[in-house]
Design an enzyme around this catalytic site. Structure first.
Site, PDB file in Angstrom:
ATOM      1  CB  ILE A 114       2.807  -7.006  -4.006  1.00 49.38           C
ATOM      2  CG1 ILE A 114       2.468  -8.546  -3.496  1.00 49.38           C
ATOM      3  CG2 ILE A 114       3.763  -6.319  -3.040  1.00 49.38           C
ATOM      4  CD1 ILE A 114       2.155  -8.489  -2.172  1.00 49.38           C
ATOM      5  CB  VAL A 115       1.348  -2.317  -2.385  1.00 48.47           C
ATOM      6  CG1 VAL A 115       2.856  -2.729  -1.970  1.00 48.47           C
ATOM      7  CG2 VAL A 115       1.217  -1.046  -3.366  1.00 48.47           C
ATOM      8  CB  VAL A 118      -0.737   0.649  -6.205  1.00 49.17           C
ATOM      9  CG1 VAL A 118      -0.476   1.106  -7.590  1.00 49.17           C
ATOM     10  CG2 VAL A 118      -0.760   1.914  -5.158  1.00 49.17           C
ATOM     11  CB  CYS A 119       0.101  -3.999  -7.745  1.00 48.20           C
ATOM     12  SG  CYS A 119       1.616  -2.892  -7.666  1.00 48.20           S
ATOM     13  CG  LEU A 120      -6.049  -6.560  -5.157  1.00 46.57           C
ATOM     14  CD1 LEU A 120      -6.219  -7.354  -6.118  1.00 46.57           C
ATOM     15  CD2 LEU A 120      -5.985  -6.687  -3.821  1.00 46.57           C
TER      16      LEU A 120
END
Length: 206
Positions: A114-115, A118-120
């Site tokens: 999440i999100v 970006v984070c993935l």
């Protein structure tokens, strides 16, 4: 037929689960799926890894700030410590996170974050660049709206990331209903997918 990373399937012995920034503050802004559905999928993915005995790495970005802590249910299911990053947006740039993944000795990473955009996305791209086979679990990730999700999926696919869902990962890991972890995984599937829960109820009612 010889196998490569595009044909070799996930198993409980060749994969590691990376849960990236499933933090309470970030969960508030999700708009590509109903929050209750996303939470259910996240917990389904976590329970899948636990039932299959797949090692996991959990990380959070500056949890003392507005992002908040990791959803407590994730750590309750998976155990272990949360790797708190000091400022790296891309989790793969955190030595502690990257080293924790590498320490498992596994080259297939089941990844959710999440999100999504970006984070993935960023650690998935970085891991692929280092030769890892990344499975991006889209329905256990979330972002601001469907447009952002769709654009992110395109970029992931362009980079060679395998875009998938948590139930598909579960089925791939199980492989055979006669496998030793099939019953435990079947109960995970039934517990987090209402329709399959009915199937299981029908089976055991015989």
């Amino acid at each position: 037929m010889s196998q490569n990373k595009f044909t070799e399937t996930l198993t409980a012995d060749n994969a590691v689960l990376a849960m990236i920034d499933h933090q309470t503050g970030l969960m508030v802004g999700l708009g590509d799926e109903h929050p209750t559905v996303i939470k259910n999928n996240i917990l389904g993915l976590s329970n899948m890894a636990k039932a299959a005995g797949i090692p996991s790495v959990i990380t959070a970005s500056m949890p003392e700030g507005p992002n908040g802590p990791v959803m407590p249910e994730i750590q309750e299911i998976l155990g272990g410590e949360v790797i708190n990053r000091d400022g790296e947006i891309n989790a793969w740039k955190s030595d502690k996170f990257r080293d924790a993944v590498k320490a498992t000795g596994r080259k297939k990473i089941i990844m959710a974050g999440i999100v999504t955009d970006v984070c993935l996305l960023f650690p998935a791209l970085s891991a692929v660049a280092e030769g890892y086979d990344v499975y991006a679990v889209i329905d256990a990730s979330g972002t601001w709206n469907k447009t952002v999700q769709e654009v992110t999926v395109q970029r992931l696919v362009q980079a060679g990331v395998k875009v998938t869902t948590w139930a598909s990962v579960l089925a791939e890991v199980m492989d055979d209903w006669r496998s030793e972890n099939a019953e435990a995984l079947g109960y995970v599937l039934a517990g987090h997918t209402t329709k399959y829960g009915y199937v299981m109820n029908s089976h055991f009612a015989k």
